[in-house]
Motif scaffolding. Structure first.
Motif, PDB file in Angstrom:
ATOM      1  N   GLU A 306       0.820  -1.229   0.031  1.00 57.62           N
ATOM      2  CA  GLU A 306       0.175   0.133   0.009  1.00 57.62           C
ATOM      3  C   GLU A 306       0.761   1.147  -0.169  1.00 57.62           C
ATOM      4  O   GLU A 306       1.738   1.481   0.856  1.00 57.62           O
ATOM      5  N   ARG A 307       0.775   2.178  -0.895  1.00 60.36           N
ATOM      6  CA  ARG A 307       1.332   3.414  -1.104  1.00 60.36           C
ATOM      7  C   ARG A 307       0.505   4.492  -1.483  1.00 60.36           C
ATOM      8  O   ARG A 307      -0.680   4.206  -2.011  1.00 60.36           O
ATOM      9  N   THR A 308       0.670   5.804  -1.210  1.00 59.96           N
ATOM     10  CA  THR A 308       0.016   6.974  -1.451  1.00 59.96           C
ATOM     11  C   THR A 308       0.144   7.113  -3.154  1.00 59.96           C
ATOM     12  O   THR A 308       1.274   6.852  -3.599  1.00 59.96           O
ATOM     13  N   GLN A 312      -6.897  11.862 -10.063  1.00 62.59           N
ATOM     14  CA  GLN A 312      -7.972  12.847 -10.225  1.00 62.59           C
ATOM     15  C   GLN A 312      -7.649  13.722  -9.129  1.00 62.59           C
ATOM     16  O   GLN A 312      -8.661  14.265  -8.719  1.00 62.59           O
ATOM     17  N   GLY A 313      -6.417  14.271  -8.814  1.00 64.17           N
ATOM     18  CA  GLY A 313      -6.275  15.367  -8.013  1.00 64.17           C
ATOM     19  C   GLY A 313      -6.332  15.026  -6.658  1.00 64.17           C
ATOM     20  O   GLY A 313      -6.188  15.866  -5.687  1.00 64.17           O
ATOM     21  N   GLN A 314      -6.489  13.775  -6.246  1.00 60.57           N
ATOM     22  CA  GLN A 314      -6.695  13.464  -4.705  1.00 60.57           C
ATOM     23  C   GLN A 314      -5.523  12.377  -4.490  1.00 60.57           C
ATOM     24  O   GLN A 314      -5.096  11.619  -5.150  1.00 60.57           O
ATOM     25  N   ILE A 315      -5.266  12.646  -3.201  1.00 59.26           N
ATOM     26  CA  ILE A 315      -4.363  11.715  -2.592  1.00 59.26           C
ATOM     27  C   ILE A 315      -4.891  10.427  -2.149  1.00 59.26           C
ATOM     28  O   ILE A 315      -5.623  10.655  -0.958  1.00 59.26           O
ATOM     29  N   VAL A 316      -4.640   9.379  -2.403  1.00 63.73           N
ATOM     30  CA  VAL A 316      -5.389   8.094  -2.169  1.00 63.73           C
ATOM     31  C   VAL A 316      -4.368   7.127  -1.791  1.00 63.73           C
ATOM     32  O   VAL A 316      -3.054   7.140  -2.210  1.00 63.73           O
ATOM     33  N   ILE A 317      -4.655   6.120  -1.037  1.00 61.18           N
ATOM     34  CA  ILE A 317      -3.760   4.712  -0.775  1.00 61.18           C
ATOM     35  C   ILE A 317      -4.424   3.735  -1.687  1.00 61.18           C
ATOM     36  O   ILE A 317      -5.339   3.325  -1.765  1.00 61.18           O
TER      37      ILE A 317
END
Length: 358
Positions: A306-308, A312-317
């Protein structure tokens, strides 16, 4: 009657091997068809059976390197007509066997005294280090790996893929898939199908150099690297473009069981055109796989972590996997290699497109 036991041919490219185990020791009785010794090469391990029934006299020791065609034992064949009717007359027959066995034991002890220890014996220098003899089999593997790097212009390109979609599919369909096909749906079948799609999209990767000629393959036999106690082997799944996910998973399971029991045959390792190696099962995060000659490409899979990520402009994991493609730069240019690896990435991130792969 005495017959000679030779090391049989086990493949066109194999000229020698290591006699790893005598299943019938010096002076023992062997029956025709029984396992006589095990032969290990840099590709396979196979058992060689006794051609006739009789008393075995071994001519080489366990761990010795032997050539194809070399005589490694003799068998004293005793037919029913040759066996004496009187037990008293049969007694002298035992003496040569006992003497032969004793002689063999004396020779082994002498070898130890002369400084030639058995394969598994450790040679200790002092309390700080332990020195061991490199086995002939490990020498062969090492030589093959060095030869691979010296005979091709190996370059590696990297990318990463989001495993979310494949993980969702496996979670959603696993129970029904197992119930219907009696085998688990793993990650490898997705990557095999993705490799077939990429080989069709970038056909130069499905080629090899042979002398002054470029050989283009029009079939899709994918090798999958499997770790064993003896070392790495690469069983080949044939005609993968014609196989379903269930077919691939069943064959992968079969190869894994063969590898654990040492039953992989030479034909299981031949005719591969591309290799996939999954170092992720051992926790590897990134690596540069070595080509499997004469192939021109090998895909390295790695640990899902799991990484960041920015989407679409959002920081997700996201569960991400690094991918590595090593390729022969004599044939494949950087643009083609990158295109191939991006195609793999797209197939894995959008597994629905794999339905388009026949």
């Amino acid at each position: 009657m005495r017959i000679e036991v030779q090391v049989p041919e086990v493949g066109e490219s194999i000229s020698s091997g290591v006699l790893s185990v005598w299943h019938k020791k010096n002076g023992e009785q062997a029956h025709a068809g029984e396992a006589l010794f095990s032969l290990e090469t840099d590709k396979i391990s196979t058992e060689v059976n006794a051609p006739e029934s009789g008393v075995v006299s071994t001519l080489v020791s366990e761990g010795d390197e032997v050539r194809i065609g070399q005589v490694v034992a003799t068998i004293e064949v005793v037919s029913a007509r040759m066996v004496p009717a009187s037990p008293s007359l049969a007694e002298p027959k035992k003496a040569p066997m006992a003497a032969s066995f004793a002689s063999s034991e004396e020779e082994r002890e002498k070898k130890k005294e002369d400084g030639f220890p058995p394969k598994e014996v450790e040679i200790k220098e002092d309390s700080r280090i332990t020195r061991k003899r490199l086995s002939p089999l490990r020498k062969k593997i090492a030589a093959q790996l060095v030869s691979s790097q010296q005979s091709a212009a190996i370059l590696t390109t990297f990318n990463e893929c989001d495993m979310s979609a494949v993980i969702r599919i496996r979670k959603h369909l696993q129970g029904e898939f197992q119930k219907q096909h009696k085998v688990k749906l793993g990650f490898m079948s997705f990557f095999i199908k993705a490799a077939v799609s990429a080989l069709r999209a970038v056909p130069i990767v499905n080629s090899r150099i042979e002398g002054d000629e470029l050989i283009q393959n029009h079939f899709y036999n994918i090798g999958v690297a499997v770790g064993t106690e003896r070392g790495l082997i690469v069983p080949v799944l044939r005609d993968c473009e014609q196989r379903s996910f269930a077919d691939l998973e069943r064959e992968l399971l079969s190869f894994a069981m063969k590898a654990r029991s040492g039953k992989v045959a030479l034909e299981d390792l031949q005719d591969g055109i591309f290799t996939i190696s999954n170092g992720g099962v051992y926790g590897s995060l990134l690596s540069t796989p070595i080509l499997n000659p004469p192939q021109s490409g090998i895909l390295g899979m790695h640990k899902i972590q799991e990484r960041t990520a920015v989407m679409q402009g959002q920081i997700v994991i996201r569960p991400m996997m690094y991918l590595a493609l090593s390729y022969d730069h004599r044939i494949i240019d950087g643009k083609e290699a990158a295109t191939f690896l991006v195609h793999i990435k797209d197939c894995v991130e959008n597994p629905a497109r794999l339905l388009l792969v026949p």
